[in-house]
Enzyme design. Structure first.
Site, PDB file in Angstrom:
ATOM      1  N   GLN A  91      -4.263  -1.725   9.693  1.00 24.67           N
ATOM      2  CA  GLN A  91      -4.582  -3.021   9.061  1.00 24.67           C
ATOM      3  C   GLN A  91      -4.975  -3.936   9.978  1.00 24.67           C
ATOM      4  O   GLN A  91      -4.677  -4.107  11.055  1.00 24.67           O
ATOM      5  CB  GLN A  91      -2.871  -3.306   8.933  1.00 24.67           C
ATOM      6  CG  GLN A  91      -2.903  -4.692   7.831  1.00 24.67           C
ATOM      7  CD  GLN A  91      -3.496  -4.333   6.340  1.00 24.67           C
ATOM      8  OE1 GLN A  91      -3.616  -3.549   5.777  1.00 24.67           O
ATOM      9  NE2 GLN A  91      -3.736  -5.703   5.685  1.00 24.67           N
ATOM     10  N   LYS A 132       0.783  -1.359   0.076  1.00 23.90           N
ATOM     11  CA  LYS A 132       0.092   0.117   0.029  1.00 23.90           C
ATOM     12  C   LYS A 132       0.875   1.242  -0.078  1.00 23.90           C
ATOM     13  O   LYS A 132       0.695   2.450  -0.620  1.00 23.90           O
ATOM     14  CB  LYS A 132      -0.926   0.035   1.190  1.00 23.90           C
ATOM     15  CG  LYS A 132      -2.184  -0.976   1.189  1.00 23.90           C
ATOM     16  CD  LYS A 132      -2.756  -1.135   2.316  1.00 23.90           C
ATOM     17  CE  LYS A 132      -3.903  -2.424   2.328  1.00 23.90           C
ATOM     18  NZ  LYS A 132      -4.653  -2.580   3.514  1.00 23.90           N
ATOM     19  N   ASP A 148     -10.780   2.887   4.034  1.00 29.37           N
ATOM     20  CA  ASP A 148     -11.166   1.681   4.089  1.00 29.37           C
ATOM     21  C   ASP A 148     -12.476   1.117   3.763  1.00 29.37           C
ATOM     22  O   ASP A 148     -13.008   0.210   3.521  1.00 29.37           O
ATOM     23  CB  ASP A 148     -10.651   0.592   5.224  1.00 29.37           C
ATOM     24  CG  ASP A 148      -9.429   0.156   5.202  1.00 29.37           C
ATOM     25  OD1 ASP A 148      -8.899  -0.397   4.126  1.00 29.37           O
ATOM     26  OD2 ASP A 148      -8.569  -0.160   6.092  1.00 29.37           O
TER      27      ASP A 148
HETATM   28  N1  GUN Z   1      -7.082  -6.931   6.194  1.00 27.40           N
HETATM   29  C1  GUN Z   1      -7.464  -7.494   5.056  1.00 27.40           C
HETATM   30  N2  GUN Z   1      -8.035  -6.753   4.251  1.00 27.40           N
HETATM   31  C2  GUN Z   1      -7.842  -5.570   4.860  1.00 27.40           C
HETATM   32  C3  GUN Z   1      -8.179  -4.225   4.030  1.00 27.40           C
HETATM   33  O1  GUN Z   1      -8.611  -4.180   2.902  1.00 27.40           O
HETATM   34  N3  GUN Z   1      -7.930  -3.288   4.800  1.00 27.40           N
HETATM   35  C4  GUN Z   1      -7.327  -3.399   5.992  1.00 27.40           C
HETATM   36  N4  GUN Z   1      -7.104  -2.329   6.556  1.00 27.40           N
HETATM   37  N5  GUN Z   1      -7.076  -4.653   6.659  1.00 27.40           N
HETATM   38  C5  GUN Z   1      -7.316  -5.594   5.869  1.00 27.40           C
END
Ligand code: GUN
Length: 294
Positions: free
Chosen positions: A96, A52, A119
């Site tokens: 995350q 990311k 998100d």
């Molecule tokens: N864990 C698995 N997928 C995601 C996501 O799209 N965003 C975040 N923050 N954590 C995750």
């Protein structure tokens, strides 16, 4: 059979975001800024967050990574979020997931300012999505919608079957596919661990979205010939012959399902890359909205 190449689509999304960012910088605006919080050292989470951050840099965004210890208490995490909420130089915040056991995930998600909720996990964003109001769409379902749109795959009137009902993928995906929007207007069935006749339901799918997190769960005898198959799985499976000691497996047994399908996403190189594209689009949207840029 068409391979739905995530690299191609995410590359195109990134190119247009980069052009838009460059134009903003030329006008004297600052760069969009995504802040990511990573708790602990979970290998998969490390990889996702690193990706990311790198993708932000590729397109001219600023990104910052806040690392917290695996044993951090909830109050410390909440105060880190409060600081980022209050920082006018931060446009998007993501924490995350998953989080360690001592931390209440819902509390953390609700602590993020909904205006920075890139998100799309905050109940405010989820509620807006459900009601068809403009909101941040969770990155993975958003990326899948972008992919369906890019390849012009017809959805109106189709039967979409979604396996999985998580807040991150399955549930928002089912809402989007059934909404009256481009890429939507499907009749949607949501399946989960208590669905008794899963195979029969999957066989009725014109569009099958596998988001249950069980490697190679969807076999050829569960797929209608000509179906569009979207594989959301990214499980690390131990493999001593692989360089890293593991391989990434999707939720679909690709080798046997691909020849049957009309279109299918590979793993890796499919939905995973689109998740990043969705996140980047949400970050630019947050930046523009919060800074009054049309
Ligand atoms: N864990 C698995 N997928 C995601 C996501 O799209 N965003 C975040 N923050 N954590 C995750």
């Amino acid at each position: 059979m068409l391979v739905l190449d995530g690299k191609l689509v995410s590359g195109s999304v990134k190119e247009s975001l980069k052009a838009e960012t460059t134009a903003l910088l030329e006008k004297g605006y600052r760069a969009p800024h995504l802040a990511a919080i990573l708790v602990g050292t979970n290998g998969a989470s490390e990889t996702y967050v690193a990706s990311k951050v790198k993708n932000c840099e590729d397109i001219g965004f600023v990104s910052s990574l806040v690392r917290l210890d695996e044993n951090v208490d909830e109050a410390t995490l909440l105060s880190t979020i409060a600081q980022l909420n209050a920082d006018p130089g931060v446009d998007g915040i993501l924490v995350q997931l998953p989080l360690p056991k001592q931390i209440n995930e819902h509390k953390v998600i609700e602590a993020i300012d909904p205006r920075k909720d890139v998100d799309g996990f905050h109940p405010s964003s989820a509620g807006k999505l459900m009601q068809g109001l403009p909101s941040f769409i969770p990155a993975t379902p958003y990326g899948i919608m972008l992919m369906l749109e890019f390849f012009n795959l017809p959805t109106k009137g189709k039967h979409a079957v979604v396996i999985g009902r998580s807040n991150i993928v399955g549930r928002p995906m089912s809402i989007l596919l059934s909404s009256n929007i481009p890429g939507g207007n499907c009749t949607v069935t949501v399946c989960h661990s208590h669905t008794p006749n899963l195979k029969e339901i999957c066989l009725q799918a014109d569009i099958l979205v596998a988001a249950l997190g069980r490697p190679e769960f969807v076999k050829a005898d569960m797929v209608k010939p000509g179906a569009v198959v979207i594989d959301v799985g990214i499980t690390r499976v131990d493999d001593p012959t692989a360089k890293k000691g593991f391989r990434i497996k999707g939720d679909v047994a690709y080798a046997e399902v691909a020849p049957l399908s009309s279109a299918i996403t590979p793993v890796p190189g499919g939905v995973g890359l689109m998740t990043i594209a969705g996140l980047l689009k949400n970050t630019l949207q947050a930046y523009k909205t919060n800074n009054g840029i049309v």
